[in-house]
Design a protein around this motif. Structure first.
Motif, PDB file in Angstrom:
ATOM      1  N   ARG A 284       0.857  -1.194   0.000  1.00 11.38           N
ATOM      2  CA  ARG A 284       0.000   0.000   0.000  1.00 11.38           C
ATOM      3  C   ARG A 284       0.894   1.245   0.000  1.00 11.38           C
ATOM      4  O   ARG A 284       2.066   1.148  -0.282  1.00 11.38           O
ATOM      5  N   HIS A 285       0.341   2.407   0.337  1.00 11.38           N
ATOM      6  CA  HIS A 285       1.139   3.638   0.288  1.00 11.38           C
ATOM      7  C   HIS A 285       1.528   4.097   1.693  1.00 11.38           C
ATOM      8  O   HIS A 285       0.758   3.933   2.646  1.00 11.38           O
ATOM      9  N   LEU A 286       2.712   4.670   1.755  1.00 16.01           N
ATOM     10  CA  LEU A 286       3.275   5.145   3.025  1.00 16.01           C
ATOM     11  C   LEU A 286       3.821   6.546   2.793  1.00 16.01           C
ATOM     12  O   LEU A 286       4.428   6.804   1.748  1.00 16.01           O
ATOM     13  N   TYR A 287       3.627   7.424   3.753  1.00 17.84           N
ATOM     14  CA  TYR A 287       4.196   8.773   3.628  1.00 17.84           C
ATOM     15  C   TYR A 287       4.911   9.132   4.928  1.00 17.84           C
ATOM     16  O   TYR A 287       4.326   9.063   6.018  1.00 17.84           O
ATOM     17  N   VAL A 288       6.177   9.494   4.798  1.00 23.36           N
ATOM     18  CA  VAL A 288       6.969   9.872   5.966  1.00 23.36           C
ATOM     19  C   VAL A 288       7.395  11.330   5.809  1.00 23.36           C
ATOM     20  O   VAL A 288       7.961  11.705   4.782  1.00 23.36           O
ATOM     21  N   ALA A 289       7.100  12.143   6.818  1.00 18.30           N
ATOM     22  CA  ALA A 289       7.481  13.553   6.775  1.00 18.30           C
ATOM     23  C   ALA A 289       8.452  13.842   7.908  1.00 18.30           C
ATOM     24  O   ALA A 289       8.235  13.428   9.052  1.00 18.30           O
ATOM     25  N   SER A 290       9.532  14.550   7.566  1.00 17.97           N
ATOM     26  CA  SER A 290      10.550  14.927   8.549  1.00 17.97           C
ATOM     27  C   SER A 290      10.663  16.446   8.607  1.00 17.97           C
ATOM     28  O   SER A 290      10.153  17.143   7.738  1.00 17.97           O
ATOM     29  N   ALA A 291      11.391  16.916   9.615  1.00 16.98           N
ATOM     30  CA  ALA A 291      11.706  18.348   9.696  1.00 16.98           C
ATOM     31  C   ALA A 291      13.208  18.492   9.903  1.00 16.98           C
ATOM     32  O   ALA A 291      13.795  17.761  10.710  1.00 16.98           O
ATOM     33  N   SER A 292      13.811  19.431   9.180  1.00 17.87           N
ATOM     34  CA  SER A 292      15.281  19.505   9.127  1.00 17.87           C
ATOM     35  C   SER A 292      15.914  19.723  10.504  1.00 17.87           C
ATOM     36  O   SER A 292      16.998  19.217  10.765  1.00 17.87           O
ATOM     37  N   LEU A 293      15.256  20.470  11.386  1.00 17.04           N
ATOM     38  CA  LEU A 293      15.871  20.775  12.691  1.00 17.04           C
ATOM     39  C   LEU A 293      15.317  19.908  13.828  1.00 17.04           C
ATOM     40  O   LEU A 293      15.519  20.195  14.996  1.00 17.04           O
ATOM     41  N   ASP A 294      14.629  18.852  13.460  1.00 19.52           N
ATOM     42  CA  ASP A 294      14.051  17.951  14.466  1.00 19.52           C
ATOM     43  C   ASP A 294      15.113  16.914  14.854  1.00 19.52           C
ATOM     44  O   ASP A 294      15.022  15.741  14.505  1.00 19.52           O
ATOM     45  N   GLU A 295      16.124  17.386  15.586  1.00 18.87           N
ATOM     46  CA  GLU A 295      17.282  16.519  15.857  1.00 18.87           C
ATOM     47  C   GLU A 295      16.934  15.353  16.764  1.00 18.87           C
ATOM     48  O   GLU A 295      17.551  14.297  16.700  1.00 18.87           O
ATOM     49  N   TRP A 296      15.971  15.562  17.635  1.00 14.99           N
ATOM     50  CA  TRP A 296      15.555  14.495  18.565  1.00 14.99           C
ATOM     51  C   TRP A 296      14.985  13.304  17.780  1.00 14.99           C
ATOM     52  O   TRP A 296      15.248  12.151  18.085  1.00 14.99           O
ATOM     53  N   ALA A 297      14.212  13.634  16.724  1.00 11.16           N
ATOM     54  CA  ALA A 297      13.634  12.564  15.878  1.00 11.16           C
ATOM     55  C   ALA A 297      14.687  12.015  14.901  1.00 11.16           C
ATOM     56  O   ALA A 297      14.679  10.837  14.584  1.00 11.16           O
ATOM     57  N   ASP A 298      15.575  12.880  14.423  1.00  8.96           N
ATOM     58  CA  ASP A 298      16.645  12.536  13.482  1.00  8.96           C
ATOM     59  C   ASP A 298      16.130  12.274  12.048  1.00  8.96           C
ATOM     60  O   ASP A 298      15.916  11.115  11.654  1.00  8.96           O
ATOM     61  N   PRO A 299      15.978  13.358  11.282  1.00 12.90           N
ATOM     62  CA  PRO A 299      15.459  13.224   9.914  1.00 12.90           C
ATOM     63  C   PRO A 299      16.276  12.289   9.028  1.00 12.90           C
ATOM     64  O   PRO A 299      15.709  11.572   8.205  1.00 12.90           O
ATOM     65  N   ARG A 300      17.587  12.264   9.215  1.00 11.17           N
ATOM     66  CA  ARG A 300      18.403  11.388   8.362  1.00 11.17           C
ATOM     67  C   ARG A 300      18.003   9.920   8.570  1.00 11.17           C
ATOM     68  O   ARG A 300      17.901   9.145   7.630  1.00 11.17           O
ATOM     69  N   SER A 301      17.787   9.558   9.835  1.00 11.85           N
ATOM     70  CA  SER A 301      17.425   8.159  10.121  1.00 11.85           C
ATOM     71  C   SER A 301      16.013   7.843   9.663  1.00 11.85           C
ATOM     72  O   SER A 301      15.701   6.686   9.363  1.00 11.85           O
ATOM     73  N   GLU A 302      15.153   8.846   9.593  1.00  9.89           N
ATOM     74  CA  GLU A 302      13.798   8.631   9.041  1.00  9.89           C
ATOM     75  C   GLU A 302      13.890   8.391   7.537  1.00  9.89           C
ATOM     76  O   GLU A 302      13.274   7.472   6.994  1.00  9.89           O
ATOM     77  N   PHE A 303      14.691   9.227   6.884  1.00 13.32           N
ATOM     78  CA  PHE A 303      14.846   9.103   5.432  1.00 13.32           C
ATOM     79  C   PHE A 303      15.483   7.750   5.070  1.00 13.32           C
ATOM     80  O   PHE A 303      15.024   7.040   4.160  1.00 13.32           O
ATOM     81  N   LEU A 304      16.534   7.390   5.809  1.00  8.01           N
ATOM     82  CA  LEU A 304      17.227   6.126   5.504  1.00  8.01           C
ATOM     83  C   LEU A 304      16.322   4.914   5.717  1.00  8.01           C
ATOM     84  O   LEU A 304      16.421   3.921   4.994  1.00  8.01           O
ATOM     85  N   ALA A 305      15.432   4.993   6.693  1.00  6.11           N
ATOM     86  CA  ALA A 305      14.507   3.871   6.919  1.00  6.11           C
ATOM     87  C   ALA A 305      13.590   3.696   5.710  1.00  6.11           C
ATOM     88  O   ALA A 305      13.270   2.568   5.318  1.00  6.11           O
TER      89      ALA A 305
END
Ligand code: GCU
Length: 369
Positions: A284-305
């Motif tokens: 099905r479809h999945l959408y992941v949204a990050s924020a560049s300064l959200d260091e606690w969440a870690d956008p790079r690790s969201e993108f890589l996942a």
């Protein structure tokens, strides 16, 4: 330039457990293997991450207890609905709000819907109205109506629904996800809602719950997480900001099953990583949204996942994340909307804002989900 080669190199350094290797050591090769692997992944995540949700069938019923024909200045009908579900032995009920655009009902009969797990009792005026203006219905769940967000020994809300053990019974993420699933039961009975286009969505801890909901409940055509971070879309291995040890503390340990907290400072021993969770939403479809300064969440690790989960989508025969040439960037500067995994990174801090909604509306329209 950001290429798949660079991303794969970086993923190798994260030393992730094999998403596409069956428990017997064989590589997943076709859809049949993928079905088996899907089951294995689900088991692992139930046992070690979010806990098992009750699997027994329930009968769900919704009763409209309050109706406003003129919500948002006459653009939507708002209903407050008491949702009850029961088995022969037990039951539970909570209230949620449903907004259906009037224009949508008159023209097309059925409208796509956001099942939104929210922090507030009722949706904030701004986003609520924009959702309606964009032709979507909104089922707004005030998450603590389902289960309070505190360490209460699971003595309240859905915590009382079934007996539990301290190891692999559901935590609060599972309960909030289960609540969204029961709302979906009800929406499937509504003549004005398109049950083939239901999205489940949440921000932050509720982005984690939305992912778990979309992973398990295949009726959702789209799963959306915004800034969900650790325990959400972000890989644990190599993650900066929040780690398992932080999540294992009072304040958030109750979100997960008991087994999960044992992985504090032992991320490399987790028998999964978050790309397993994302992969359960395939095909099905999945959408992941990050924020560049959200260091606690870690956008790079969201993108890589998202990149790491793509292989599962491909084995189902659909594209996962599709990279577009974005010269000179290490993170996407423009939304990646072409594949069954959509992704964007907004400039700014931890937040669910107008820009996030706009991209998500665009993605839904583009894919008809
Ligand atoms: C905390 C928590 C995060 C969570 C966030 C939220 O920051 O550490 O994991 O996503 O709260 O839900 O707001």
């Amino acid at each position: 330039m950001m290429t798949w080669q660079d991303i794969e190199r970086e993923l190798e350094q994260r030393k992730l457990p094999g998403l596409l290797t069956l428990a017997d050591g064989r590589r997943v090769e076709d859809r049949e293997d993928m079905l088996r692997r899907r089951q294995e992944i689900k088991e692992i995540l139930c046992r070690e991450f979010a806990g098992y949700s009750p699997a027994f069938p329930v009968t769900t019923e919704g009763t409209v207890c309050n109706r406003d024909e003129n919500a948002y200045g006459g653009k939507a009908v708002r209903e407050k609905i008491i949702l009850s579900f029961r088995t022969p032995f037990n039951g539970f009920s909570f209230a949620f709000e449903l907004f259906v655009p009037r224009a949508g009902t008159a023209q097309s009969g059925k409208v796509p819907v956001f099942v939104y797990l929210g922090f507030t009792q009722t949706p904030a005026d701004g986003p609520g109205e924009e959702i309606i203006d964009n032709g979507f219905a909104l089922a707004h769940i005030s998450y603590q109506e389902v289960a309070p967000d505190k360490n209460d020994g699971f003595a309240n809300g859905l915590g009382t629904f079934c007996s539990r053990n301290p190891y692999d019974s559901w935590g609060k993420l599972g309960m909030w996800a289960y609540g969204a699933g029961r709302v979906a039961d009800y929406l499937c009975t509504r003549p004005d809602v398109d049950s083939g286009r239901m999205a489940v969505m949440g921000h932050s801890r509720l982005g984690k719950a939305a992912l778990w909901c979309g992973a398990l409940d295949e009726r959702f055509s789209l799963t959306v997480s915004n800034n969900s971070g650790g325990g959400g879309a972000a890989l644990f291995r190599g993650k900066t900001g929040e780690r398992v040890a932080n999540l294992a503390k009072e304040g958030s340990a109750h979100w997960f099953c008991g087994n999960f907290v044992n992985y504090a400072n032992r991320e490399e021993e987790l028998p999964f990583d978050q790309h397993f969770l994302l992969a359960l939403t395939a095909p099905r479809h999945l959408y992941v949204a990050s924020a560049s300064l959200d260091e606690w969440a870690d956008p790079r690790s969201e993108f890589l996942a998202c990149a790491a989960a793509s292989g599962a989508f491909e084995l189902w025969g659909v594209p996962g994340l599709i990279l577009e040439e974005q010269a000179g960037t290490t993170m996407p500067e423009h939304p990646l909307h072409q594949g069954h995994i959509g992704y964007h990174m907004r400039q700014g801090t931890h937040h669910l804002g107008r820009e996030d909604w706009k991209h998500i509306f665009e993605y839904r329209r583009l894919h008809g989900v």
